[in-house]
Design a protein around this motif. Structure first.
Motif, short mmCIF file in Angstrom:
data_model
loop_
_atom_site.label_atom_id
_atom_site.label_comp_id
_atom_site.label_asym_id
_atom_site.label_seq_id
_atom_site.Cartn_x
_atom_site.Cartn_y
_atom_site.Cartn_z
N HIS A 198 0.83 -1.20 0.00
CA HIS A 198 0.00 0.00 0.00
C HIS A 198 0.87 1.26 0.00
O HIS A 198 0.58 2.23 -0.72
CB HIS A 198 -0.92 -0.01 1.23
N MET A 230 -5.68 -7.63 -2.17
CA MET A 230 -5.01 -6.53 -2.84
C MET A 230 -4.48 -6.98 -4.18
O MET A 230 -4.10 -8.15 -4.34
CB MET A 230 -3.84 -5.99 -2.00
N HIS A 239 -6.20 -5.64 5.02
CA HIS A 239 -6.35 -5.68 3.57
C HIS A 239 -6.71 -7.11 3.16
O HIS A 239 -5.84 -7.96 2.96
CB HIS A 239 -5.04 -5.27 2.88
#
Length: 512
Positions: free
Chosen positions: A309, A357, A354
């Protein structure tokens, strides 16, 4: 068993390296010696032969002693995952992910028996123990839960040498201030000082040494000069010093960009690039650091999804993709390998929130995070492309399981009919779970020479020195340097030992 403990006025004063030197010195003097660090917080780890995970510093120190590292040498390892949360590894195995307050209040009181058991087992096998402290013994807000410094010295009945880093300044204040914050019993254990990382004229320092000894009544046992030792670093505080290493700035030098991830781990994987002729290295942590590179390395990380990220939000991800599209080399190690893939799944929230992803999309792989860490030493051969058939070895430390898409090529064929890694058809992008892969110096030279050839540059033909030879030379030269500047006669006196050399009674496990 006799013991000596090195404690520091702060982190990164050089305790790990000095302990490594003492380990080799005692070994050279004929003693059966082992390292010990009760609690280590570090993201550079070491896998023992039986698959246990300990701090890398203790693994290196065991090598300097020429013994096999064991989990008893670092019974508690803390690996930060994010702010105020760390993985707790006990006796080499995952115990839990814990918040700092929970660890301090709930676990630390139960840790002393574990430390005592490890010390007891080491005492049965070895004659000398070189103990490394952590941080500073004078953190008054933490002393009631300290299991890394003076409490350990008391458990092992070890005299303490206090180490300070003169390179960062304030060396006399840090030594005197540390003593002032110790209680009477703790101060009584401090038997000497070492001033480390000195680069200057000794005559200018001498009056300060005389004042320090008169002020404290404690002798300065040595002033160790600043040196690039070639010894593996313990934690990310040492990353800054990497940038100070001599670089090859020749016009035809290969340019290697290493992404400095927020949760970078096992960055000792990158050390060989600093030794390789015809290479210049840049650490990249923002677009401001970015320059055109021939090779981009995404290293390991303790938090793959958060760092992926970060790559995307900083814009670095886009630059990596662009470089790959231009035909430049991109390599990922462990977490970096996972990031190069198409997707990353974390259905159970093992790493973060998350759940799914998209990766950088440069390798045809999919990763799913699962409970159960794989920690193992491995060896095998390159099974495709450059250096095909070249023997390699390394170690794995990861939670994710990665699957290649049909038709894609693995990078390595490992023992047990396993394969590892993935490489693209043009051989420009590849990744692997193998930490230490670049320490296979012949493999690294062959790969870099392939890049040189593609660029129309002359290949490097210097003889490749084996990693084991390099490491042995580093331990020997470090020991010689410290012997020259440290009063070992006084160290032996403090430990109530004789210095007389005598032959080892049996071959060490490493010698065998």
């Amino acid at each position: 068993m006799k013991a000596i403990m090195l404690q520091g006025t702060s982190s990164d004063v050089g305790k790990s390296v000095l302990c490594t030197a003492l380990c080799r010195i005692f070994y050279e003097d004929g003693w059966r010696v082992a390292p010990f660090k009760s609690q280590n917080m570090a993201l550079n780890s070491y896998i023992t032969r039986d698959g246990k995970e300990i701090g890398r510093a203790q693994g290196v120190q065991a090598e300097a002693c020429r013994v096999e590292a064991t989990a008893d040498m670092n019974p508690i390892l803390l690996k930060p995952k994010k702010d105020m949360v760390a993985e707790v590894i006990v006796r080499g195995e995952h115990y839990a992910d814990m918040e700092a307050s929970a660890y301090r209040n709930d676990y630390v009181p139960r840790a002393l028996p574990i430390l005592q058991e490890s010390l007891g087992r080491l005492a049965e096998e070895y004659e000398v123990l070189v103990i490394e402290g952590a941080g500073s013994p004078a953190e008054i807000n933490l002393k009631d839960r300290d299991i890394a410094n003076m409490r350990v010295a008391k458990l092992a009945d070890a005299p303490v040498i206090l180490v300070a880093d003169i390179d960062r300044g304030g060396v006399f204040a840090s030594l005197v201030g540390t003593l002032e914050l110790l209680d009477e019993e703790e101060r009584a254990r401090v038997k000497g000082f070492i001033i480390n990382k000195f680069r200057g004229k000794f005559s200018i320092l001498e009056p300060g040494l005389a004042w320090l000894e008169e002020r404290t009544g404690i002798p300065v046992l040595g002033v160790i000069p600043y040196a690039m030792t070639g010894i593996d670093a313990e934690d990310s505080l040492a990353l800054t010093s990497l940038q100070l290493k001599k670089q090859d700035e020749a016009a035809d030098a290969l340019k290697v960009a290493i992404i400095r991830l927020p949760h970078i781990s096992n960055f000792t994987d990158l050390d060989p690039f600093y030794d390789e002729p015809g290479v210049t290295v840049r650490l990249v942590s923002s677009l401001a650091d970015w320059k055109a590179a021939d090779v981009i390395i995404i290293p390991g990380t303790k938090n793959t999804t958060d760092d992926l990220h970060w790559l995307k939000t900083t814009g670095i991800a886009a630059f990596i993709r662009e470089a790959a599209n231009e035909g430049r080399c991109v390599v990922g190690i462990c977490g970096g390998y996972q990031m190069l893939g198409l997707t990353l799944h974390d259905p159970d929230g093992i790493e973060s929130n998350h759940a799914k992803m998209n990766g950088l999309g440069l390798l045809p792989i999919h990763t799913t995070f699962q409970a159960g860490k794989r920690t193992v030493r491995v060896q095998g051969k390159v099974c495709t492309g450059f250096a095909e058939g070249c023997h390699v070895e390394g170690y794995e430390i990861h939670l994710g399981q990665t699957v290649r898409e049909a038709g894609s090529s693995p990078m390595f064929a490992l023992e047990g009919e396993r394969t590892d890694g993935t490489i693209t058809e043009n051989e420009k992008v590849w990744g692997t779970y193998l930490h230490g892969i670049f320490h296979n110096r012949s493999f690294t030279r062959a790969w870099l020479n392939t890049i040189r050839t593609d660029k129309g540059l002359p290949v490097v033909q210097d003889e490749v020195e084996a990693e084991s030879v390099r490491r042995e030379a580093s331990y020997a030269s470090l020991a010689a340097l410290v012997r020259q500047h440290l009063d070992m006669e006084k160290v032996y006196e403090i430990m109530r030992m004789t210095k007389s050399k005598r032959p080892m009674t049996t071959a060490s496990p490493v010698d065998k």
